[in-house]
Scaffold this active site. Structure first.
Site, PDB file in Angstrom:
ATOM      1  N   THR A  91      42.598  36.733  29.939  1.00 40.45           N
ATOM      2  CA  THR A  91      43.280  36.057  28.657  1.00 40.45           C
ATOM      3  C   THR A  91      42.535  34.835  28.512  1.00 40.45           C
ATOM      4  OG1 THR A  91      44.890  35.395  30.066  1.00 40.45           O
ATOM      5  CG2 THR A  91      45.406  37.192  28.904  1.00 40.45           C
TER       6      THR A  91
ATOM      7  N   ASP B  56      49.386  39.836  42.046  1.00 38.45           N
ATOM      8  CA  ASP B  56      48.119  39.739  41.098  1.00 38.45           C
ATOM      9  C   ASP B  56      46.849  39.209  42.023  1.00 38.45           C
ATOM     10  OD1 ASP B  56      46.751  39.498  38.795  1.00 38.45           O
ATOM     11  OD2 ASP B  56      47.665  37.822  38.013  1.00 38.45           O
TER      12      ASP B  56
ATOM     13  N   LYS C  23      43.625  40.864  41.996  1.00 36.62           N
ATOM     14  CA  LYS C  23      42.515  41.119  41.012  1.00 36.62           C
ATOM     15  C   LYS C  23      41.479  41.750  41.820  1.00 36.62           C
ATOM     16  CE  LYS C  23      43.643  38.280  37.263  1.00 36.62           C
ATOM     17  NZ  LYS C  23      44.676  37.372  37.507  1.00 36.62           N
ATOM     18  N   LEU C  24      41.959  42.724  42.744  1.00 37.37           N
ATOM     19  CA  LEU C  24      40.889  43.240  43.762  1.00 37.37           C
ATOM     20  C   LEU C  24      39.602  43.801  43.026  1.00 37.37           C
ATOM     21  CD1 LEU C  24      43.168  45.339  45.901  1.00 37.37           C
ATOM     22  CD2 LEU C  24      42.458  43.137  46.533  1.00 37.37           C
ATOM     23  N   HIS C  25      38.350  43.418  43.596  1.00 36.67           N
ATOM     24  CA  HIS C  25      37.190  43.784  42.870  1.00 36.67           C
ATOM     25  C   HIS C  25      36.078  43.915  43.938  1.00 36.67           C
ATOM     26  CE1 HIS C  25      34.157  43.159  39.218  1.00 36.67           C
ATOM     27  NE2 HIS C  25      34.080  44.185  39.920  1.00 36.67           N
ATOM     28  N   ASP C  26      35.639  44.903  44.366  1.00 35.64           N
ATOM     29  CA  ASP C  26      34.635  45.212  45.415  1.00 35.64           C
ATOM     30  C   ASP C  26      34.272  46.491  45.308  1.00 35.64           C
ATOM     31  OD1 ASP C  26      33.000  44.608  47.988  1.00 35.64           O
ATOM     32  OD2 ASP C  26      34.420  42.772  48.450  1.00 35.64           O
TER      33      ASP C  26
ATOM     34  N   LYS D 275      55.557  37.031  40.252  1.00 37.45           N
ATOM     35  CA  LYS D 275      54.300  37.288  40.455  1.00 37.45           C
ATOM     36  C   LYS D 275      54.131  36.130  41.682  1.00 37.45           C
ATOM     37  CE  LYS D 275      50.815  35.366  38.691  1.00 37.45           C
ATOM     38  NZ  LYS D 275      49.343  34.886  37.751  1.00 37.45           N
TER      39      LYS D 275
ATOM     40  N   GLN E 241      44.620  29.613  27.933  1.00 32.93           N
ATOM     41  CA  GLN E 241      44.734  30.674  27.532  1.00 32.93           C
ATOM     42  C   GLN E 241      43.945  30.915  26.096  1.00 32.93           C
ATOM     43  OE1 GLN E 241      45.635  32.992  29.328  1.00 32.93           O
ATOM     44  NE2 GLN E 241      46.989  32.333  30.922  1.00 32.93           N
TER      45      GLN E 241
ATOM     46  N   GLY F 296      54.005  31.722  33.142  1.00 26.32           N
ATOM     47  CA  GLY F 296      54.100  30.992  34.409  1.00 26.32           C
ATOM     48  C   GLY F 296      54.492  29.512  34.156  1.00 26.32           C
ATOM     49  N   ARG F 297      53.623  28.681  33.635  1.00 23.25           N
ATOM     50  CA  ARG F 297      54.173  27.098  33.248  1.00 23.25           C
ATOM     51  C   ARG F 297      55.124  27.104  32.361  1.00 23.25           C
ATOM     52  NH1 ARG F 297      47.699  25.884  32.836  1.00 23.25           N
ATOM     53  NH2 ARG F 297      47.886  28.122  32.313  1.00 23.25           N
TER      54      ARG F 297
END
Length: 237
Positions: A125, A65, A67-70, A39, A195, A215-216
């Site tokens: 999340t 990742d 996260k498009l938002h428009d 990712k 989370q 991830g971590r």
């Protein structure tokens, strides 16, 4: 388009969440063959831009990742700009609405068989019921997830990003064809970090997740490759 995974390691998506391109490249190299995808999220993409996708893609397909938002026209333009990078998956917010998702899908279709999967993010999340209510949404997170999921899939999304706690709900409601990518996954005994709605990797896959994102727990481990292999070994076939 990328096919749904076969085999346990193929279900893993390791999140290369760093603003340091050199570290990202080193992590990607160490995880090659241990994960189905890697990712590239906002931290790395904002720090290094398209070269980050190119660098990571040398080692595994990229889950981009962002996260498009428009408005629909702007999101369509963003998809058009991203297509030359050939990501395997791209995220956008389901809350952007049906017209936005449809515009993204129409633009993605220009890439033909090589187009990325479009994954709609439902409810992050990190958001619990109280946080959702504070934004003006009185519904339970699970109800809002299902509402946004149905909207997104009807508008052309190939799949969804959801918490482990909604996987079974979405699989039952939407059937087997919809791709489900699940972050907020934490191995048994590990801390949840920021989370709010989590499960173990095995629980998420058993509930119906196609891919799980970590991830971590992987990238902060002393040996990320060995940790990824150990997590894959816990997954049901």
């Amino acid at each position: 388009m990328i096919a749904k995974p076969t085999g346990t390691a193929a279900r893993l998506i390791a999140a290369i969440d760093t603003g340091d391109l050199a570290r990202a490249e080193a992590l990607a190299a160490s995880l090659a063959g241990r994960c189905g995808l890697l990712k590239v999220g906002l931290e790395l993409f904002c720090a290094a831009g398209p070269p980050a996708v190119d660098a990571v893609a040398r080692h595994a397909p990229v889950f981009l990742d962002v996260k498009l938002h428009d408005i629909p026209n702007t999101v369509a333009g963003a998809i058009r700009s991203l297509l030359p990078l050939r990501p395997a998956m791209v995220t956008l917010h389901a809350a952007g609405g049906a017209a936005m998702i449809a515009a993204a899908r129409a633009e993605a279709e220009r890439a033909g068989a090589e187009r990325p999967l479009l994954l709609a993010v439902t409810v992050l999340t990190s958001i619990d019921a109280a946080t959702l209510a504070a934004t003006g949404v009185a519904a339970l997170p699970s109800d809002q997830v299902l509402r946004l999921a149905r909207l997104a899939v009807a508008a052309g999304a190939d799949g969804l990003v959801c918490s482990p706690q909604e996987v079974a709900l979405l699989r039952a409601a939407l059937g087997p064809a919809v791709a489900l990518v699940v972050p907020g996954v934490r191995p048994a005994g590990s801390v949840s970090d920021d989370q709010a709605r989590t499960a173990t990797p095995a629980e998420a896959v058993a509930a119906g997740a196609d891919w799980i994102v970590l991830g971590r727990p992987i990238t902060a481990a002393p040996d990320p490759a060995a940790t990824a292999a150990a997590i894959a070994a816990t997954l049901p076939p």
